[in-house]
Scaffold this active site. Structure first.
Site, PDB file in Angstrom:
ATOM      1  N   THR A   1       0.834  -1.204   0.000  1.00 33.98           N
ATOM      2  CA  THR A   1       0.000   0.000   0.000  1.00 33.98           C
ATOM      3  C   THR A   1       0.863   1.245   0.000  1.00 33.98           C
ATOM      4  O   THR A   1       0.594   2.203  -0.745  1.00 33.98           O
ATOM      5  CB  THR A   1      -0.936  -0.002   1.220  1.00 33.98           C
ATOM      6  OG1 THR A   1      -1.860  -1.080   1.098  1.00 33.98           O
ATOM      7  CG2 THR A   1      -1.700   1.305   1.336  1.00 33.98           C
TER       8      THR A   1
ATOM      9  N   SER B   1       3.693  -6.358  -3.335  1.00 33.14           N
ATOM     10  CA  SER B   1       3.688  -6.599  -1.893  1.00 33.14           C
ATOM     11  C   SER B   1       4.131  -8.023  -1.596  1.00 33.14           C
ATOM     12  O   SER B   1       3.592  -8.980  -2.165  1.00 33.14           O
ATOM     13  CB  SER B   1       2.283  -6.369  -1.334  1.00 33.14           C
ATOM     14  OG  SER B   1       2.269  -6.454   0.069  1.00 33.14           O
TER      15      SER B   1
ATOM     16  N   HIS C   1       3.850 -10.109   0.955  1.00 27.97           N
ATOM     17  CA  HIS C   1       2.998 -11.127   1.580  1.00 27.97           C
ATOM     18  C   HIS C   1       2.027 -11.764   0.591  1.00 27.97           C
ATOM     19  O   HIS C   1       1.376 -12.751   0.912  1.00 27.97           O
ATOM     20  CB  HIS C   1       2.251 -10.552   2.783  1.00 27.97           C
ATOM     21  CG  HIS C   1       1.126  -9.628   2.441  1.00 27.97           C
ATOM     22  ND1 HIS C   1       1.324  -8.291   2.211  1.00 27.97           N
ATOM     23  CD2 HIS C   1      -0.197  -9.833   2.301  1.00 27.97           C
ATOM     24  CE1 HIS C   1       0.166  -7.719   1.947  1.00 27.97           C
ATOM     25  NE2 HIS C   1      -0.776  -8.641   1.990  1.00 27.97           N
TER      26      HIS C   1
ATOM     27  N   CYS D   1     -22.673  -8.489   2.240  1.00 29.60           N
ATOM     28  CA  CYS D   1     -23.204  -9.188   3.415  1.00 29.60           C
ATOM     29  C   CYS D   1     -22.111  -9.508   4.429  1.00 29.60           C
ATOM     30  O   CYS D   1     -22.403  -9.972   5.528  1.00 29.60           O
ATOM     31  CB  CYS D   1     -23.874 -10.489   2.994  1.00 29.60           C
ATOM     32  SG  CYS D   1     -25.104 -10.313   1.701  1.00 29.60           S
TER      33      CYS D   1
END
Length: 461
Positions: A70, A194, A196, A320
């Site tokens: 990020t 990234s 990970h 949901c």
């Protein structure tokens, strides 16, 4: 317990673990110092940078390590926009970019900049021609992911990169999901990723900026990482990230082919085993390990909990599963069913028998959730009752508005209409998607004097 959420975070690769432990002993010193321990740390950092640059396809001095993927995206976007502020303030992105890109775009717009979102088709892919048409002389930067993190669809990076080159606009590619499987197509100007996502440790991102790209890092900086990622480097994690990237690349061809076969099995079998399912994303141009499908009449949060009880860890883009009542921006941009959404992303080494057991368990889990929600068991029989009907689903979360629509559609004659009143944002996606799956006509929206929106459906069959 089968872990099927590698798109969120891949399990730590054995090579990453070994490199991490070894560099804790060897790479603890400051790599900016000239004494023996510092020189040893610097050698480890340089070797990691060379390995990562080779995998990315850039020069080592074009790549820096950041505290996360990020942060790499935010630094890349802000630095490129600032470096080209004399050209213009327009940022062009696809509608399905990762939230880190869209958050950077929001910050740019809040600061007075202009943002253009390029739409996608129902597979989640942008049209290269439409992307090219969005570029103009005032465009400072364009952003396009290499592959989508939710549905796995690969984007036409090479074609868009060529359009950007012709327009003189740098292209930032978010390669977080695809870098483990191979290099990104040529033509990009900036690239973020990234660790990970490929089995490296969390807390390490990559940012590559090609030589010649105007770039002005924003915020306080220091002498580390070319001034683009200030602060002491997490050297053990960086070494482990680079080592694991090299390792997964060496395994990518064989493991990718094996996982693609397993995903093909899921894509084919789920619609056969579970009625009223939509498999989303491009069936061909996609990541090898990821498949997403949505189930009518299912509460996504309950579905994920039930699969977890059966021992399967999966994720979802369904509204949901959150308190926001807003479907995933990716599913919304694609215009596909969002309720009962399940993303399966297989990590390296996934066993064939785990996939078979998932396919054996899924039908019963979905049926159980549908039964508890009172979903219709079959399509409505032909009826010729009065119409039109109005169904009040205000205050009810997905998938209840769609379930209530399905229960009453048979109460109106062919040609009659049902208006569903709903204030759940997911209804805007799920009711049209239900119509397409059921062969009914979605007429459109109309204002509701009682609040929310009226979604009008005409019965055709």
């Amino acid at each position: 317990m089968p872990y099927f959420d590698a798109a969120s975070a891949a399990p730590l690769h054995p090579v990453a673990r070994q490199a991490l432990l070894a560099s804790l002993d060897e790479g603890w010193a400051d790599p900016a110092r000239l004494y023996r321990e510092g020189r040893r740390a610097r050698m480890l950092l340089d070797a990691a940078r060379e390995a990562a640059a080779e995998a990315v396809g850039c020069r080592p001095d074009e790549l820096v390590f950041t505290p996360s993927g990020t942060r790499a995206v935010h630094t890349g976007v802000s630095g490129a926009l600032a470096g080209r502020r004399r050209v213009g303030n327009r940022l062009v992105v696809s509608a399905v970019e990762h939230s880190s890109v869209l958050h950077a775009a929001e910050a740019h717009a809040a600061a007075g900049g202009s943002v253009t979102e390029v739409p996608v088709d129902r597979t989640g892919a942008v049209d290269a021609g439409a992307f090219a048409a969005a570029l103009d002389g005032g465009t400072a930067l364009a952003c396009l992911q290499s592959a989508n993190h939710e549905v796995g669809t690969e984007q036409p990076v090479a074609e868009v990169a060529e359009a950007c080159r012709a327009a003189g606009v740098p292209l930032l590619v978010d390669a977080a999901q695809s870098l483990a499987w191979g290099p990104v197509a040529e033509g990009w100007s900036l690239l973020a990723a990234s660790a990970h996502k490929w089995g490296g440790p969390a807390g390490v991102g990559l940012l590559a900026v090609r030589k010649g790209v105007r770039f002005a890092p924003q915020g306080p900086s220091d002498e580390r990482e070319s001034g683009r990622a200030p602060g002491f480097e997490n050297l053990p994690a960086i070494v482990a990230a680079a080592a694991s990237l090299r390792a997964v690349r060496a395994e990518a061809a064989a493991e990718g082919a094996r996982l693609r076969a397993l995903v093909d099995r899921i894509r084919a079998r789920v619609p056969e085993l579970v009625p009223d399912v939509e498999v989303v994303g491009d069936p061909v141009r996609r990541l090898p390990h990821l498949v997403t499908f949505s189930c009518l009449y299912v509460d996504g949060e309950t579905l994920l909990h039930e699969l977890d009880r059966e021992g399967f860890s999966v994720s979802s883009g369904s509204s949901c599963t959150s308190s926001t009542l807003t479907p995933s921006h990716v599913l919304r941009a694609m215009g596909v069913l969002s309720e009962g959404n399940v993303r399966v992303s297989l990590p390296a080494g996934t066993a064939e028998e785990d996939v078979d057991r998932f396919l054996a368990v899924l039908p019963g889990v979905v049926a159980g959730v549908r039964e508890r929600l009172g979903a219709p068991a079959a399509a409505p029989a032909a009826a010729a009752g009065p119409g039109p009907l109005v169904v009040d689903s205000l205050g009810k979360r997905c998938p209840i508005p769609v379930i209530e629509l399905a229960k009453v559609i048979g109460d109106v004659p062919v040609g009659g209409t049902v208006t569903v009143l709903a204030d759940d944002e997911a209804a805007r996606l799920d009711i049209p998607a239900w119509c397409e799956m059921r062969g009914q006509e979605y007429v459109g929206e109309e204002p509701s004097p009682r609040g929310g929106t009226g979604y009008v459906v005409r019965r055709l069959t």
